[in-house]
Scaffold this motif. Structure first.
Motif, short mmCIF file in Angstrom:
data_model
loop_
_atom_site.label_atom_id
_atom_site.label_comp_id
_atom_site.label_asym_id
_atom_site.label_seq_id
_atom_site.Cartn_x
_atom_site.Cartn_y
_atom_site.Cartn_z
N SER A 15 6.47 -12.74 22.28
CA SER A 15 5.79 -11.55 22.46
C SER A 15 5.33 -10.01 21.45
N GLY A 16 4.51 -9.08 21.85
CA GLY A 16 4.77 -7.98 21.63
C GLY A 16 5.30 -7.27 21.21
N SER A 126 10.77 -2.83 26.12
CA SER A 126 10.82 -4.15 26.69
C SER A 126 10.95 -4.58 27.76
N ASP A 127 10.23 -5.80 28.67
CA ASP A 127 10.69 -6.30 30.07
C ASP A 127 12.02 -7.24 29.31
N GLY A 128 13.22 -6.53 29.37
CA GLY A 128 14.24 -7.03 29.09
C GLY A 128 14.87 -7.50 27.94
N ILE A 133 7.05 -6.37 25.57
CA ILE A 133 6.14 -4.80 25.58
C ILE A 133 6.19 -3.94 26.88
N GLN A 134 6.66 -3.55 27.51
CA GLN A 134 5.81 -3.05 28.22
C GLN A 134 5.40 -1.32 28.61
N LEU A 155 1.28 -8.23 21.21
CA LEU A 155 1.02 -6.41 20.77
C LEU A 155 -0.04 -6.50 21.59
N PRO A 156 0.45 -5.37 22.95
CA PRO A 156 -0.88 -4.70 23.73
C PRO A 156 -1.23 -3.13 22.69
#
Length: 344
Positions: A15-16, A126-128, A133-134, A155-156
């Motif tokens: 993830s990002g 982060s999501d947990g 990345i949230q 990465l958003p």
């Protein structure tokens, strides 16, 4: 920072928010570990056109242009609210005496003890543990600067640039990211010389170890490893890896497996005996309680591992700074290496 046993931590998602441990692990079996293709995804190519950067400029706040893999980015001259989306800029900020307002959560057990009290209260974006990345969590912190690295594949970026100037550091081109990402972070934050004292201390420590432990350094050869996340596999590190370079700076000699110029490779349990047979001692990655990280306990429980000369002679030495994120962690790795030399 280090890596060996305890309950295996969740495998980080690609993830990002991918952590340095995930980056290193995900690279096994691919091209070169630190030759990952630059992979900032989505959105525009950056520049200083992000909404937050433009508004900062128009508001009259002092700004500077800095380098990013997305081009030149205009950032606040003295950023106050920085979010670090990876362990490398986070570690650099700790070294600089700056506390980020938000960080990616790679798991508390991988945070070196000197950082724990500072790390725990920081908002996790982060999501947990090890998740994506949230953006909403980042937005809620109202950052004036966001730091990431170019190996974060999801990465958003486009969304982040609407919140604040987002600088993506060139991890992919670095062979010693603990050093290069720290220096790059200091540049972006406008304090390029603030790490000089740590750099000097690193040079003095490596020279001191070489001199004080010359006899042990000449007598013992080392292999470097991590338990890894894949069933039936462990990760071997070589002289091309950051930890290999740090130990080499301190005068370490390496056994056949780690003595090659490799960065990292995934190896089957079936090859433990043949790969590590001539190692006099082994240096490995631990969690911050000193246990082998990831699937390290399973590796160490293998009969072929227990029959190794290094294991039989109790010459297994761990470090939570095995995968350092900055100068302080490189120094921690040297401390652990010196502690091992004292016991030989």
């Amino acid at each position: 920072m280090h890596q060996p046993p305890t309950p295996p931590r969740p495998r980080p998602l690609p993830s990002g928010g991918l952590s340095r441990r995930g980056l290193l692990g995900a690279a096994a079996g691919t091209a070169a570990l630190f030759g990952l293709a630059a992979c900032g995804s989505g959105g525009s190519s950056g520049g200083s056109s992000g909404g937050a950067a433009a508004s900062a400029k128009s508001s009259g706040a002092a700004t500077r242009l800095v380098d990013s893999t997305k081009g030149k980015i205009r950032v606040p001259d003295q950023p106050k609210r920085v979010v670090a989306l990876n362990d490398f800029p986070m570690g650099a900020m700790f070294d600089l005496g700056i506390t980020p307002i938000g960080v990616f959560n790679a798991g508390e057990q991988y945070v070196a003890k000197p950082y724990l009290d500072r790390w725990r209260p920081i908002a996790k974006v982060s999501d947990g543990v090890g998740g994506a990345i949230q953006v909403e969590k980042v937005a809620a912190l109202e950052p004036d600067l966001i730091l990431a690295i170019d190996a974060q594949s999801d990465l958003p970026y486009a969304q982040l640039t609407k919140l604040a100037p987002t600088v993506v550091l060139p991890f992919s081109k670095s062979k010693a990211p603990w050093r290069d990402m720290a220096d790059a972070t200091a540049e972006v934050l406008g304090v390029p010389t603030a790490l000089d004292a740590l750099k000097k201390r690193y040079s003095e420590r490596t020279a001191g170890i070489k001199q004080q432990y010359a006899e042990q350094l000449a007598r013992y050869r080392w292999d470097l490893l991590q338990g890894g996340f894949d069933e039936g596999q462990w990760w071997l590190y070589g002289t091309g890896s950051p930890i290999g370079g740090i130990l080499a700076d301190a005068g370490a000699r390496f056994a056949t497996a780690s003595g090659r110029g490799i960065v990292q490779e995934s190896v089957s349990y079936e090859l433990v005996g043949s790969r590590l047979a001539d190692a006099d001692a082994i240096f490995y990655y631990t969690t911050n309680d000193g246990q082998p990280a990831n699937l390290g306990p399973k590796l160490f429980a293998q009969k072929s591992f227990q029959r190794l000369p290094a294991a039989r002679e109790h010459r297994l030495f761990g470090s939570v700074a095995f995968l350092p994120a900055g100068y302080s962690e490189a120094l921690m790795a040297l401390d652990d290496f010196e502690s091992a030399l004292k016991q030989l």
